[in-house]
Enzyme design. Sequence first.
Site, PDB file in Angstrom:
ATOM      1  N   GLY A  33       0.817  -1.204   0.000  1.00  0.00           N
ATOM      2  CA  GLY A  33       0.000   0.000   0.000  1.00  0.00           C
ATOM      3  C   GLY A  33       0.850   1.252   0.000  1.00  0.00           C
ATOM      4  O   GLY A  33       2.055   1.192  -0.236  1.00  0.00           O
ATOM      5  N   ASN A  34       0.233   2.381   0.246  1.00  0.00           N
ATOM      6  CA  ASN A  34       0.964   3.650   0.305  1.00  0.00           C
ATOM      7  C   ASN A  34       0.323   4.534   1.362  1.00  0.00           C
ATOM      8  O   ASN A  34      -0.701   4.193   1.941  1.00  0.00           O
ATOM      9  CB  ASN A  34       0.978   4.327  -1.073  1.00  0.00           C
ATOM     10  CG  ASN A  34      -0.415   4.648  -1.560  1.00  0.00           C
ATOM     11  OD1 ASN A  34      -1.084   5.522  -1.024  1.00  0.00           O
ATOM     12  ND2 ASN A  34      -0.871   3.910  -2.559  1.00  0.00           N
ATOM     13  N   ARG A  35       0.956   5.677   1.619  1.00  0.00           N
ATOM     14  CA  ARG A  35       0.567   6.526   2.749  1.00  0.00           C
ATOM     15  C   ARG A  35      -0.493   7.570   2.430  1.00  0.00           C
ATOM     16  O   ARG A  35      -0.699   8.488   3.212  1.00  0.00           O
ATOM     17  CB  ARG A  35       1.801   7.223   3.321  1.00  0.00           C
ATOM     18  CG  ARG A  35       2.788   6.266   3.942  1.00  0.00           C
ATOM     19  CD  ARG A  35       3.897   7.027   4.652  1.00  0.00           C
ATOM     20  NE  ARG A  35       4.972   6.135   5.068  1.00  0.00           N
ATOM     21  CZ  ARG A  35       4.927   5.354   6.137  1.00  0.00           C
ATOM     22  NH1 ARG A  35       3.850   5.346   6.907  1.00  0.00           N
ATOM     23  NH2 ARG A  35       5.934   4.575   6.423  1.00  0.00           N
TER      24      ARG A  35
END
Length: 238
Positions: A33-35
């Site tokens: 995933g990412n932030r």
Amino acid sequence: ESSPDAARPLEGRIVTISAGGTREPLDPVRFLGNRSSGRQGVAIAQAARDAGADVRFVAAHMDIPTPDGVILTTASTALELRDAVFEAARGADILIMNAAVADFRPSEYADTKIKKKDDVADPVIHLVRNPDILAEVVAERNANDFSTLPPLIVGFAAETGDAETSVVEHGAAKLARKGCEMLVVNQVGSSLVFGQDTNSVTILSADGTQPVEFSGTKTSVAQVLIETIAARVDSLDK
Ligand code: CTP
Ligand code: CA
């Protein structure tokens, strides 16, 4: 024709906004995933709605609630987001691609939880490229004279700059590569932007108009973006 309301410059317009970040599953319990928190996308949706637009909001894994008064669809992976964005973009006047889309996904999905194996010390995850949703929407629109895909497509780019190339130079190259009408370039660093309430942006336009630079809260960035978009969309009308 009724006189346009200056406070509602997007009255009668349909605006599709993608927001949040995709998750690419490895197994039933793990993902890449990412932030992205979705905060900027929510602020843009609110600004577009308050400017009078009908907002179609395509959300991927938001940390915060969906704003009131928008039509919501959700997506998890980049492949799901592609389908959701194409569907929500048809018939819209404006597409704003704010979602952080994973560039790669694991090449294989394990139906059952991946277990440690004593004979594999350093396991390797193989990745494959995800489609570039923004570039695909632009390409499909441009390939068809009667396309119902939006005449005004806005991308986002989070850039750090490096020794040879500035943040804005990276942005200008990306704008040309993507073929969209506008690109919102964010200056990012380890503590900048993601999950924060403020943003520093440069809005680049493919038509050669002066870049718009702005720093402020995500709410005020969204308002400046919507004003810039509203001025541009009127000039695209036939
Ligand atoms: N984007 C997209 N599909 C992808 C990747 C990105 O639609 N698979 C969109 C993003 O929503 C954003 C824009 O493209 O509006 C730019 O994203 P960014 O990650 O900055 O660009 P990339 O082309 O992926 O370049 P980089 O290699 O710098 O990540
Ligand atoms: Ca990327």
